[in-house]
Motif scaffolding. Sequence first.
Motif, mmCIF file in Angstrom:
data_model
loop_
_atom_site.group_PDB
_atom_site.id
_atom_site.type_symbol
_atom_site.label_atom_id
_atom_site.label_comp_id
_atom_site.label_asym_id
_atom_site.label_seq_id
_atom_site.Cartn_x
_atom_site.Cartn_y
_atom_site.Cartn_z
ATOM 1 N N MET A 1 85.302 -22.675 24.252
ATOM 2 C CA MET A 1 85.813 -21.304 24.212
ATOM 3 C C MET A 1 87.118 -21.234 24.992
ATOM 4 S SD MET A 1 83.959 -17.813 25.586
ATOM 5 C CE MET A 1 82.640 -17.956 24.373
ATOM 6 N N SER A 2 88.125 -20.564 24.426
ATOM 7 C CA SER A 2 89.406 -20.455 25.105
ATOM 8 C C SER A 2 89.304 -19.508 26.293
ATOM 9 C CB SER A 2 90.470 -19.937 24.124
ATOM 10 O OG SER A 2 90.107 -18.667 23.622
ATOM 11 N N ALA A 3 90.175 -19.716 27.285
ATOM 12 C CA ALA A 3 90.158 -18.885 28.478
ATOM 13 C C ALA A 3 90.515 -17.447 28.122
ATOM 14 C CB ALA A 3 91.138 -19.444 29.495
ATOM 15 N N LYS A 4 89.910 -16.511 28.828
ATOM 16 C CA LYS A 4 90.191 -15.098 28.613
ATOM 17 C C LYS A 4 91.610 -14.782 29.080
ATOM 18 C CE LYS A 4 86.820 -12.291 29.545
ATOM 19 N NZ LYS A 4 85.838 -11.429 30.270
ATOM 20 N N LYS A 5 92.359 -14.045 28.292
ATOM 21 C CA LYS A 5 93.724 -13.695 28.657
ATOM 22 C C LYS A 5 93.725 -12.727 29.832
ATOM 23 C CE LYS A 5 95.673 -14.337 24.036
ATOM 24 N NZ LYS A 5 96.327 -13.687 22.868
ATOM 25 N N GLY A 6 94.679 -12.935 30.749
ATOM 26 C CA GLY A 6 94.794 -12.082 31.916
ATOM 27 C C GLY A 6 95.492 -10.768 31.609
ATOM 28 N N ILE A 7 95.585 -9.910 32.608
ATOM 29 C CA ILE A 7 96.137 -8.582 32.395
ATOM 30 C C ILE A 7 97.602 -8.629 31.996
ATOM 31 C CG2 ILE A 7 96.641 -8.267 34.873
ATOM 32 C CD1 ILE A 7 95.653 -5.560 32.270
ATOM 33 N N LEU A 8 98.396 -9.497 32.593
ATOM 34 C CA LEU A 8 99.825 -9.538 32.253
ATOM 35 C C LEU A 8 100.039 -10.094 30.850
ATOM 36 C CD1 LEU A 8 101.367 -10.630 35.668
ATOM 37 C CD2 LEU A 8 101.001 -8.316 34.777
ATOM 38 N N GLU A 9 99.228 -11.062 30.454
ATOM 39 C CA GLU A 9 99.304 -11.579 29.084
ATOM 40 C C GLU A 9 98.957 -10.482 28.076
ATOM 41 O OE1 GLU A 9 97.759 -15.921 28.615
ATOM 42 O OE2 GLU A 9 96.575 -14.986 30.210
ATOM 43 N N ARG A 10 97.940 -9.718 28.374
ATOM 44 C CA ARG A 10 97.506 -8.669 27.453
ATOM 45 C C ARG A 10 98.566 -7.568 27.346
ATOM 46 N NH1 ARG A 10 90.965 -8.015 27.736
ATOM 47 N NH2 ARG A 10 90.468 -10.190 28.190
ATOM 48 N N LEU A 11 99.164 -7.221 28.463
ATOM 49 C CA LEU A 11 100.196 -6.192 28.428
ATOM 50 C C LEU A 11 101.440 -6.673 27.688
ATOM 51 C CD1 LEU A 11 99.810 -4.786 32.040
ATOM 52 C CD2 LEU A 11 99.432 -3.507 29.925
ATOM 53 N N ALA A 12 101.725 -7.951 27.801
ATOM 54 C CA ALA A 12 102.873 -8.505 27.075
ATOM 55 C C ALA A 12 102.651 -8.429 25.568
ATOM 56 C CB ALA A 12 103.116 -9.951 27.503
ATOM 57 N N GLU A 13 101.393 -8.454 25.148
ATOM 58 C CA GLU A 13 101.061 -8.408 23.724
ATOM 59 C C GLU A 13 100.914 -6.989 23.193
ATOM 60 O OE1 GLU A 13 97.550 -10.744 23.296
ATOM 61 O OE2 GLU A 13 98.592 -12.664 23.582
ATOM 62 N N GLY A 14 100.687 -6.011 24.086
ATOM 63 C CA GLY A 14 100.513 -4.646 23.591
ATOM 64 C C GLY A 14 99.762 -3.752 24.542
ATOM 65 N N ILE A 15 98.899 -2.908 23.992
ATOM 66 C CA ILE A 15 98.227 -1.846 24.751
ATOM 67 C C ILE A 15 96.964 -2.364 25.430
ATOM 68 C CG2 ILE A 15 97.110 0.418 24.544
ATOM 69 C CD1 ILE A 15 98.721 0.563 21.785
ATOM 70 N N VAL A 16 96.768 -1.941 26.661
ATOM 71 C CA VAL A 16 95.524 -2.175 27.389
ATOM 72 C C VAL A 16 94.917 -0.815 27.700
ATOM 73 C CG1 VAL A 16 94.502 -2.972 29.554
ATOM 74 C CG2 VAL A 16 96.207 -4.382 28.387
ATOM 75 N N ILE A 17 93.657 -0.633 27.347
ATOM 76 C CA ILE A 17 92.970 0.637 27.595
ATOM 77 C C ILE A 17 92.102 0.499 28.847
ATOM 78 C CG2 ILE A 17 91.310 2.320 26.709
ATOM 79 C CD1 ILE A 17 92.286 1.679 23.910
ATOM 80 N N GLY A 18 92.323 1.414 29.778
ATOM 81 C CA GLY A 18 91.536 1.427 31.003
ATOM 82 C C GLY A 18 90.211 2.149 30.800
ATOM 83 N N ASP A 19 89.573 2.484 31.914
ATOM 84 C CA ASP A 19 88.306 3.214 31.816
ATOM 85 C C ASP A 19 88.481 4.596 32.436
ATOM 86 O OD1 ASP A 19 88.476 2.335 34.420
ATOM 87 O OD2 ASP A 19 86.650 1.130 34.375
ATOM 88 N N GLY A 20 87.394 5.230 32.865
ATOM 89 C CA GLY A 20 87.466 6.598 33.348
ATOM 90 C C GLY A 20 87.080 6.754 34.796
ATOM 91 N N GLY A 21 86.679 7.960 35.161
ATOM 92 C CA GLY A 21 86.447 8.290 36.564
ATOM 93 C C GLY A 21 85.010 8.070 36.996
ATOM 94 N N TYR A 22 84.761 6.972 37.669
ATOM 95 C CA TYR A 22 83.392 6.638 38.084
ATOM 96 C C TYR A 22 82.853 7.582 39.141
ATOM 97 C CZ TYR A 22 83.734 2.337 35.427
ATOM 98 O OH TYR A 22 83.865 1.435 34.405
ATOM 99 N N VAL A 23 83.639 7.823 40.176
ATOM 100 C CA VAL A 23 83.122 8.645 41.271
ATOM 101 C C VAL A 23 82.794 10.057 40.779
ATOM 102 C CG1 VAL A 23 85.405 9.387 42.120
ATOM 103 C CG2 VAL A 23 83.486 9.250 43.698
ATOM 104 N N TRP A 24 83.612 10.571 39.870
ATOM 105 C CA TRP A 24 83.411 11.917 39.339
ATOM 106 C C TRP A 24 82.165 11.975 38.467
ATOM 107 C CZ3 TRP A 24 86.150 15.756 41.307
ATOM 108 C CH2 TRP A 24 86.169 16.987 40.666
ATOM 109 N N GLN A 25 82.039 11.016 37.564
ATOM 110 C CA GLN A 25 80.887 11.003 36.662
ATOM 111 C C GLN A 25 79.587 10.742 37.410
ATOM 112 O OE1 GLN A 25 80.741 11.858 33.400
ATOM 113 N NE2 GLN A 25 82.832 12.503 33.846
ATOM 114 N N LEU A 26 79.616 9.837 38.368
ATOM 115 C CA LEU A 26 78.382 9.499 39.076
ATOM 116 C C LEU A 26 77.968 10.613 40.030
ATOM 117 C CD1 LEU A 26 79.049 5.707 39.604
ATOM 118 C CD2 LEU A 26 77.250 6.715 38.192
ATOM 119 N N GLU A 27 78.914 11.413 40.509
ATOM 120 C CA GLU A 27 78.532 12.595 41.289
ATOM 121 C C GLU A 27 77.783 13.572 40.406
ATOM 122 O OE1 GLU A 27 78.316 16.469 42.862
ATOM 123 O OE2 GLU A 27 79.650 16.030 41.164
ATOM 124 N N LYS A 28 78.294 13.797 39.199
ATOM 125 C CA LYS A 28 77.633 14.714 38.277
ATOM 126 C C LYS A 28 76.238 14.225 37.893
ATOM 127 C CE LYS A 28 81.809 16.609 36.099
ATOM 128 N NZ LYS A 28 81.517 18.045 36.260
#
Length: 339
Positions: A1-28
Amino acid sequence: MSAKKGILERLAEGIVIGDGGYVWQLEKRGYVKAGPWTPEASVEYPDAVKQLHREFLRAGSDVLQAFTFYASEDKLDNRGNQAAEKYTVRGINAASCKIAREVASEGNALILGGLSQTPSYLSGEPKASVQQEFKKQVDAFVENNVDFLLCEYFEHVEEIEWAIEVCKATGKAVAATMCIGTFGDLHGVPVDQCAVRMVRAGANIIGVNCHFDPMRSLETIRLMKHGLEQAGLKAYLMCQPLALHTPDAGRQGFIDLPEFPFALEPRTCTRWDIHAYARKAYELGVRYIGGCCGFEPFHIRAIAEELAPERGRLPAGSQKHDPWAAGLKMHTKPWVRER
């Protein structure tokens, strides 16, 4: 299996989608206490943290943030908080990294370890003391081999410079986001200069998170981008705003609103608002697009669906969601089908 691409490699190729607000959701959900907003839930309720990670992954997140917000030792021991004594700064940060890695391995996601502003800085402690607080967390991140590091939720550019320096010493890629609006930081440093200083301190990715709504955050990003261009500097741009409308927020954003933190739900962004945010962010040149407080998995799915033409794929969560309400054609009521 090929190595997983790092964050800078992924950004060089295009869009990276982050996640959301953990502290806010877990408080709720009943796993985080409002006030300290610290992440000992990774030790106390690991399955709750794991489930939220899994929901963001299914919604389309390419990066899962280890639940390390406000996990510096001085914050875990601040104003009567006993989390540091009970679980230790290393214990909480390590547990958070392990949970994030376990879920990330179910897909092709990266994980990051994040630092936030500290009580030590706000109390006027010297640079060496503040950086020692950061180093306690960073040591746990390195030991658990996070993919990259994030300095987020800083109101003063001086403090985030100190955090970036500690992170940069690890040799890992560093992202840095401030929780500021177009006014600049709380010491009066203009937005464009904040951007320049973060890059010169060593950040590979810069931007804003929290405190303001998506469109106001993008205006701040626009100023950051201009500052970098004027200085002849380059960095990837990152935006992780609130999923709340804050047109009336002042210098410190939503925390100054009278509804904060328990009555903000009427301000919640719709999925359509987030479609618009994702498109405008992309057009502005932002390539790391995610969210902070108020962002739920369905908001992240909206980003992934809006940018699916550019990314060439939809998230797993779209299996149960036909874009643009097409699933309503199956509704039993004819007037709903007509929508």
